[in-house]
Design a protein around this motif. Structure first.
Motif, PDB file in Angstrom:
ATOM      1  N   SER A 109      13.287 -31.264 -26.226  1.00 33.78           N
ATOM      2  CA  SER A 109      13.107 -32.639 -26.672  1.00 33.78           C
ATOM      3  C   SER A 109      14.363 -33.180 -27.360  1.00 33.78           C
ATOM      4  CB  SER A 109      11.905 -32.703 -27.617  1.00 33.78           C
ATOM      5  OG  SER A 109      11.654 -34.029 -27.984  1.00 33.78           O
ATOM      6  N   GLU A 110      14.976 -32.382 -28.199  1.00 32.94           N
ATOM      7  CA  GLU A 110      16.207 -32.796 -28.877  1.00 32.94           C
ATOM      8  C   GLU A 110      17.347 -32.981 -27.878  1.00 32.94           C
ATOM      9  OE1 GLU A 110      17.273 -33.744 -32.060  1.00 32.94           O
ATOM     10  OE2 GLU A 110      15.111 -34.075 -32.049  1.00 32.94           O
ATOM     11  N   TRP A 111      17.422 -32.095 -26.899  1.00 34.28           N
ATOM     12  CA  TRP A 111      18.440 -32.228 -25.844  1.00 34.28           C
ATOM     13  C   TRP A 111      18.214 -33.532 -25.086  1.00 34.28           C
ATOM     14  CZ3 TRP A 111      16.993 -32.103 -20.630  1.00 34.28           C
ATOM     15  CH2 TRP A 111      18.053 -32.194 -19.720  1.00 34.28           C
ATOM     16  N   ARG A 112      16.960 -33.826 -24.751  1.00 30.68           N
ATOM     17  CA  ARG A 112      16.661 -35.082 -24.045  1.00 30.68           C
ATOM     18  C   ARG A 112      17.143 -36.279 -24.860  1.00 30.68           C
ATOM     19  NH1 ARG A 112      10.765 -37.752 -22.458  1.00 30.68           N
ATOM     20  NH2 ARG A 112      11.628 -39.778 -21.940  1.00 30.68           N
ATOM     21  N   ARG A 113      16.858 -36.276 -26.142  1.00 27.20           N
ATOM     22  CA  ARG A 113      17.270 -37.378 -27.010  1.00 27.20           C
ATOM     23  C   ARG A 113      18.792 -37.550 -26.982  1.00 27.20           C
ATOM     24  NH1 ARG A 113      19.690 -37.656 -31.359  1.00 27.20           N
ATOM     25  NH2 ARG A 113      19.490 -35.448 -31.875  1.00 27.20           N
ATOM     26  N   ARG A 114      19.523 -36.442 -27.053  1.00 28.09           N
ATOM     27  CA  ARG A 114      20.999 -36.506 -27.029  1.00 28.09           C
ATOM     28  C   ARG A 114      21.514 -37.051 -25.699  1.00 28.09           C
ATOM     29  NH1 ARG A 114      20.241 -31.632 -29.902  1.00 28.09           N
ATOM     30  NH2 ARG A 114      20.457 -30.395 -28.018  1.00 28.09           N
ATOM     31  N   VAL A 115      20.920 -36.620 -24.592  1.00 24.07           N
ATOM     32  CA  VAL A 115      21.356 -37.099 -23.275  1.00 24.07           C
ATOM     33  C   VAL A 115      21.060 -38.592 -23.142  1.00 24.07           C
ATOM     34  CG1 VAL A 115      21.076 -36.888 -20.772  1.00 24.07           C
ATOM     35  CG2 VAL A 115      21.100 -34.825 -22.200  1.00 24.07           C
ATOM     36  N   GLU A 116      19.873 -38.994 -23.534  1.00 27.45           N
ATOM     37  CA  GLU A 116      19.526 -40.421 -23.467  1.00 27.45           C
ATOM     38  C   GLU A 116      20.487 -41.260 -24.302  1.00 27.45           C
ATOM     39  OE1 GLU A 116      15.476 -41.584 -24.183  1.00 27.45           O
ATOM     40  OE2 GLU A 116      14.716 -39.997 -22.884  1.00 27.45           O
ATOM     41  N   GLU A 117      20.825 -40.783 -25.489  1.00 31.07           N
ATOM     42  CA  GLU A 117      21.761 -41.515 -26.342  1.00 31.07           C
ATOM     43  C   GLU A 117      23.148 -41.581 -25.711  1.00 31.07           C
ATOM     44  OE1 GLU A 117      21.662 -39.797 -30.252  1.00 31.07           O
ATOM     45  OE2 GLU A 117      19.693 -40.673 -30.701  1.00 31.07           O
ATOM     46  N   ALA A 118      23.568 -40.500 -25.095  1.00 29.12           N
ATOM     47  CA  ALA A 118      24.893 -40.464 -24.461  1.00 29.12           C
ATOM     48  C   ALA A 118      24.972 -41.430 -23.285  1.00 29.12           C
ATOM     49  CB  ALA A 118      25.224 -39.032 -24.005  1.00 29.12           C
ATOM     50  N   VAL A 119      23.893 -41.539 -22.540  1.00 28.51           N
ATOM     51  CA  VAL A 119      23.841 -42.439 -21.380  1.00 28.51           C
ATOM     52  C   VAL A 119      23.582 -43.871 -21.834  1.00 28.51           C
ATOM     53  CG1 VAL A 119      22.506 -42.996 -19.294  1.00 28.51           C
ATOM     54  CG2 VAL A 119      23.081 -40.631 -19.807  1.00 28.51           C
ATOM     55  N   GLY A 120      22.797 -44.020 -22.876  1.00 27.94           N
ATOM     56  CA  GLY A 120      22.345 -45.323 -23.355  1.00 27.94           C
ATOM     57  C   GLY A 120      20.865 -45.441 -23.081  1.00 27.94           C
ATOM     58  N   LYS A 121      20.083 -45.606 -24.131  1.00 27.24           N
ATOM     59  CA  LYS A 121      18.624 -45.623 -23.974  1.00 27.24           C
ATOM     60  C   LYS A 121      18.152 -46.718 -23.031  1.00 27.24           C
ATOM     61  CE  LYS A 121      17.240 -43.300 -28.123  1.00 27.24           C
ATOM     62  NZ  LYS A 121      15.986 -42.659 -28.302  1.00 27.24           N
ATOM     63  N   GLN A 122      18.750 -47.892 -23.112  1.00 27.92           N
ATOM     64  CA  GLN A 122      18.314 -48.995 -22.259  1.00 27.92           C
ATOM     65  C   GLN A 122      18.592 -48.687 -20.787  1.00 27.92           C
ATOM     66  OE1 GLN A 122      19.722 -52.883 -23.320  1.00 27.92           O
ATOM     67  NE2 GLN A 122      18.867 -53.824 -21.505  1.00 27.92           N
ATOM     68  N   LEU A 123      19.780 -48.171 -20.496  1.00 30.98           N
ATOM     69  CA  LEU A 123      20.121 -47.814 -19.118  1.00 30.98           C
ATOM     70  C   LEU A 123      19.188 -46.721 -18.608  1.00 30.98           C
ATOM     71  CD1 LEU A 123      21.941 -48.034 -16.637  1.00 30.98           C
ATOM     72  CD2 LEU A 123      23.495 -46.406 -17.747  1.00 30.98           C
ATOM     73  N   PHE A 124      18.914 -45.731 -19.450  1.00 26.60           N
ATOM     74  CA  PHE A 124      18.014 -44.654 -19.064  1.00 26.60           C
ATOM     75  C   PHE A 124      16.629 -45.201 -18.731  1.00 26.60           C
ATOM     76  CE2 PHE A 124      14.970 -41.283 -19.790  1.00 26.60           C
ATOM     77  CZ  PHE A 124      15.539 -40.252 -19.058  1.00 26.60           C
ATOM     78  N   GLN A 125      16.116 -46.089 -19.562  1.00 28.21           N
ATOM     79  CA  GLN A 125      14.796 -46.672 -19.317  1.00 28.21           C
ATOM     80  C   GLN A 125      14.783 -47.512 -18.051  1.00 28.21           C
ATOM     81  OE1 GLN A 125      13.910 -48.635 -23.023  1.00 28.21           O
ATOM     82  NE2 GLN A 125      13.137 -46.758 -23.955  1.00 28.21           N
ATOM     83  N   GLU A 126      15.837 -48.282 -17.832  1.00 29.89           N
ATOM     84  CA  GLU A 126      15.919 -49.095 -16.609  1.00 29.89           C
ATOM     85  C   GLU A 126      15.925 -48.205 -15.367  1.00 29.89           C
ATOM     86  OE1 GLU A 126      19.194 -51.873 -16.586  1.00 29.89           O
ATOM     87  OE2 GLU A 126      18.697 -52.523 -18.622  1.00 29.89           O
TER      88      GLU A 126
END
Length: 154
Positions: A126-143
């Motif tokens: 879960s922590e790794w996922r959070r770091r990857v999403e932040e690195a990519v950008g949460k909005q871009l990841f969600q889109e």
């Protein structure tokens, strides 16, 4: 898709962390990209098919024992992923996000979209996922995952 990603990072001279020029870090990325086909991708896709596509096509849910077997297989691959690739590092290749992390998270989102929250009881994952999403950008990841997150509404 892996071949296309490797082509794109080299053609467009992306930042080094995506596909490191350092041979040891690059080997770590390559190791994961080779391993994931028969493990994370295969097991995650199998669960996605079992929970979403087979019932959608046949109109019948998969028998519980077959679904449970698919979950067990995925859990074995997730344990290997955490122990072998994540270990105690923030990302697969070390301290920075890479293509390996991006590919891993995209593949792991398939079971999540099928209703199996594989991050729920795995704090390291879960922590790794959070770091990857932040690195990519949460909005871009969600889109990027918007369509597949709604697959169960078909």
């Amino acid at each position: 898709s892996i071949a296309i990603l490797l082509y794109l990072v080299q053609k467009f001279k992306t930042p080094d962390h995506w596909y490191p020029s350092d041979l040891q870090r690059r080997a770590r990325v390559d190791e994961y990209l080779c391993w994931q086909h028969a493990n994370i991708r295969a097991k995650g896709s199998k669960l996605f098919l079992a929970k979403v596509l087979v019932p959608l096509i046949t109109g019948q849910p998969l028998p519980p024992e077959k679904l449970e077997f698919a979950i067990e297989e995925l859990n074995v691959a997730l344990k290997q992923f955490e122990e072998k690739f994540l270990q105690d590092k923030p990302f697969i290749a070390g301290s920075e996000v890479s293509l390996a992390d991006l590919v891993a998270l995209v593949e792991l989102m398939q079971p999540v979209c099928a209703g199996y929250n594989l991050f729920e009881e795995r704090p390291k994952l879960s922590e790794w996922r959070r770091r990857v999403e932040e690195a990519v950008g949460k909005q871009l990841f969600q889109e990027a995952h918007e369509e597949i997150m709604n697959i169960k509404n078909l």
